[in-house]
Structures are given as C-alpha cells and as structure tokens.
Design a protein around this motif. Sequence first.
Motif, PDB file in Angstrom:
ATOM      1  N   UNK A   7       3.925  -9.619 -21.126  1.00  0.00           N
ATOM      2  CA  UNK A   7       4.377 -10.984 -20.841  1.00  0.00           C
ATOM      3  C   UNK A   7       5.011 -11.521 -22.114  1.00  0.00           C
ATOM      4  N   UNK A   8       6.155 -12.157 -21.974  1.00  0.00           N
ATOM      5  CA  UNK A   8       6.777 -12.848 -23.109  1.00  0.00           C
ATOM      6  C   UNK A   8       7.030 -14.286 -22.735  1.00  0.00           C
ATOM      7  N   UNK A   9       6.703 -15.185 -23.643  1.00  0.00           N
ATOM      8  CA  UNK A   9       6.994 -16.597 -23.442  1.00  0.00           C
ATOM      9  C   UNK A   9       7.941 -17.022 -24.555  1.00  0.00           C
TER      10      UNK A   9
ATOM     11  N   UNK B 126       9.748 -17.524 -19.318  1.00  0.00           N
ATOM     12  CA  UNK B 126       8.673 -16.557 -19.034  1.00  0.00           C
ATOM     13  C   UNK B 126       9.285 -15.262 -18.541  1.00  0.00           C
ATOM     14  N   UNK B 127       8.966 -14.200 -19.246  1.00  0.00           N
ATOM     15  CA  UNK B 127       9.489 -12.893 -18.841  1.00  0.00           C
ATOM     16  C   UNK B 127       8.322 -11.918 -18.725  1.00  0.00           C
ATOM     17  N   UNK B 128       8.232 -11.245 -17.609  1.00  0.00           N
ATOM     18  CA  UNK B 128       7.203 -10.205 -17.497  1.00  0.00           C
ATOM     19  C   UNK B 128       7.901  -8.870 -17.250  1.00  0.00           C
TER      20      UNK B 128
ATOM     21  N   UNK C  55       5.032  -6.251 -11.788  1.00  0.00           N
ATOM     22  CA  UNK C  55       5.870  -7.460 -11.639  1.00  0.00           C
ATOM     23  C   UNK C  55       6.833  -7.601 -12.815  1.00  0.00           C
ATOM     24  N   UNK C  56       8.100  -7.578 -12.501  1.00  0.00           N
ATOM     25  CA  UNK C  56       9.115  -7.856 -13.515  1.00  0.00           C
ATOM     26  C   UNK C  56       9.866  -9.100 -13.076  1.00  0.00           C
ATOM     27  N   UNK C  57       9.709 -10.172 -13.838  1.00  0.00           N
ATOM     28  CA  UNK C  57      10.400 -11.422 -13.487  1.00  0.00           C
ATOM     29  C   UNK C  57      10.977 -12.046 -14.745  1.00  0.00           C
TER      30      UNK C  57
ATOM     31  N   UNK D 160      -2.947 -16.364 -14.913  1.00  0.00           N
ATOM     32  CA  UNK D 160      -3.923 -16.108 -15.989  1.00  0.00           C
ATOM     33  C   UNK D 160      -3.363 -15.095 -16.996  1.00  0.00           C
ATOM     34  N   UNK D 161      -2.584 -14.129 -16.510  1.00  0.00           N
ATOM     35  CA  UNK D 161      -1.933 -13.171 -17.418  1.00  0.00           C
ATOM     36  C   UNK D 161      -0.906 -13.893 -18.283  1.00  0.00           C
ATOM     37  N   UNK D 162      -0.128 -14.785 -17.648  1.00  0.00           N
ATOM     38  CA  UNK D 162       0.900 -15.530 -18.390  1.00  0.00           C
ATOM     39  C   UNK D 162       0.248 -16.449 -19.422  1.00  0.00           C
ATOM     40  N   UNK D 163      -0.951 -16.938 -19.086  1.00  0.00           N
ATOM     41  CA  UNK D 163      -1.668 -17.839 -19.998  1.00  0.00           C
ATOM     42  C   UNK D 163      -2.402 -17.071 -21.099  1.00  0.00           C
ATOM     43  N   UNK D 164      -2.392 -15.753 -21.020  1.00  0.00           N
ATOM     44  CA  UNK D 164      -3.066 -14.946 -22.037  1.00  0.00           C
ATOM     45  C   UNK D 164      -4.579 -14.960 -21.893  1.00  0.00           C
ATOM     46  N   UNK D 165      -5.024 -15.381 -20.710  1.00  0.00           N
ATOM     47  CA  UNK D 165      -6.455 -15.492 -20.460  1.00  0.00           C
ATOM     48  C   UNK D 165      -7.071 -14.139 -20.113  1.00  0.00           C
ATOM     49  N   UNK D 166      -6.296 -13.320 -19.444  1.00  0.00           N
ATOM     50  CA  UNK D 166      -6.730 -11.951 -19.176  1.00  0.00           C
ATOM     51  C   UNK D 166      -5.646 -11.015 -19.711  1.00  0.00           C
TER      52      UNK D 166
END
Length: 229
Positions: free
Chosen positions: A60-62, A4-6, A22-24, A47-53
């Motif tokens: 976000x990259x998965x 997971x990369x943001x 947030x950069x992680x 929720x951002x990582x899940x693509x829900x919002x």
Amino acid sequence: MTALHTTALSKSYGTRTAVADCTVDLPEGKVIGLVGANGAGKSTFLALAAGLVAPTSGSVRIFGEEVRGGLHPRASYLPQRRALYPDFTVDEMIRAVGAMNRRWSRERVEEALAAHTALDRGAKVGSLSPGVRTRLALALGLGRMPDLLLLDEPLSDLDPLARDEVLRSIMADVAERGTTVVLSSHLLGELREVCDHVLLLHDGRVHLDGDVDELLADHRDLVGPADGE
Ligand code: ATP
C-alpha cells in the motif's frame, strides 16, 4: 498525484482470504465508495490502507510512501467499531486524541462539531448515541488535518438526519481542503450523491472500478442488503 495506491494487495487469515490481489489507483481529491456484500473484504482493505494490519503480500502506498505498520501521518481512519474511550467525557476525549497526534488542529475539531446538534461536552462518550459517537469520531479524525480519510461504514447505525450531517461534514472537508475520501457503505443512494466512483469488492477482489450507475445497472446483486435504504 495518487492518494492511495495498492499493488497486488492480499490479506489472508489462515485459509481464509479477506483481500485478494487488489491493485487500485485512487487519485487525489476524489471521493471513492467501497462497496460489496458482508465479508467482501471492505473492512480489511481499509485496515490495510490504515496500516492497522500487515498485508500477506503486496503493498500500500499513500501519497507515494509505503505504509508499514501504522497510520500514515496524512491519513485518518474511522474504524467500524469507533475507537473511543467510553469512560472519558467528550472534552477529555478531544484532549486525549489531541495529545496523541503531532499534526493536530483543535480548531478543525471544533469546526466539525459546530456543524452538528449541540453536543454536551461533559457527557461520557459511552453514553452517546451511535450517531453522535460517529460524528465525534469523525470530528476527531478531521483534527488530524488529513489529506486522506479512510472511513469504514461512516453511515451505518445512523438515522437519516445524522447521515445527512455526517455526509455534509465529509463533503465540506472535500470542498475546503481537497481531501481524498474512501468510504465503505451499503447505501447506494448516498454513494451516488457523493462519490466520484466506486470500487466493488467481491470475495476480496476488485470486481468493478467504475461509476455508481454502472454498479447499479450490472452488479446490484453483489452489493448485499441495503442497510436501511
Ligand atoms: P462487513 O460488511 O460484514 O463488515 P467486509 O466487506 O468489511 O464485511 P471483512 O470484514 O473485511 O469484510 O472480512 C472479509 C473476510 O475476512 C470475511 O470472511 C471475514 O470473516 C474474514 N476476516 C476479517 N478479519 C478477520 C480476522 N481478524 N480473522 C479472521 N478472519 C477475518
């Protein structure tokens, strides 16, 4: 490989900023704890990582692919309010979720449920206790054969026995399949047992990206009340 990369990820609701810049970079195969006081932005981050919002800005990259409007096929997401249909029986719920997913292993669901106290398959989902509901929701998430598990407060509302079972289920998946896990929690004791490192959010920003002991030593006050700890 990064799971997971943001990049400069932000989400605002009107004038309120829930997640800010947030950069992680979360490596594959690790268990990462997401901590912070109420309102720090943990649920929004997941929720951002899940693509829900959708993000207000940033990305976000998965596993290297940009998340746009939907759950990445290699990810599973357990929302804080477990998204289950109360009028379905347990069996109907399993079949319904199976029918909605291309990548699906009923066997994996059964394996995860077998680790728990016997579950009445004819019981209505709405009648299950919070602990059993969480275990069912987690088992359904594992049925998607995820490489990344995004878990929003998987241990809240659970008694110590149920917490232990849920943690064991998660860790078994990590051990067997090398799943990457991001879980939010207030329970530092449990996090210390399972997490490789923690991200501390404060006012939507990443305040610390380090180990649990560092968090306990220097930032205990930013974690918020310890929900039954
Ligand atoms: P908790 O531990 O209480 O669940 P949290 O760390 O998960 O908190 P979020 O739920 O992500 O925090 O909320 C971060 C901020 O964004 C809060 O101030 C919240 O009120 C706001 N917020 C979250 N979702 C929305 C929304 N849909 N509309 C407006 N504001 C929101």
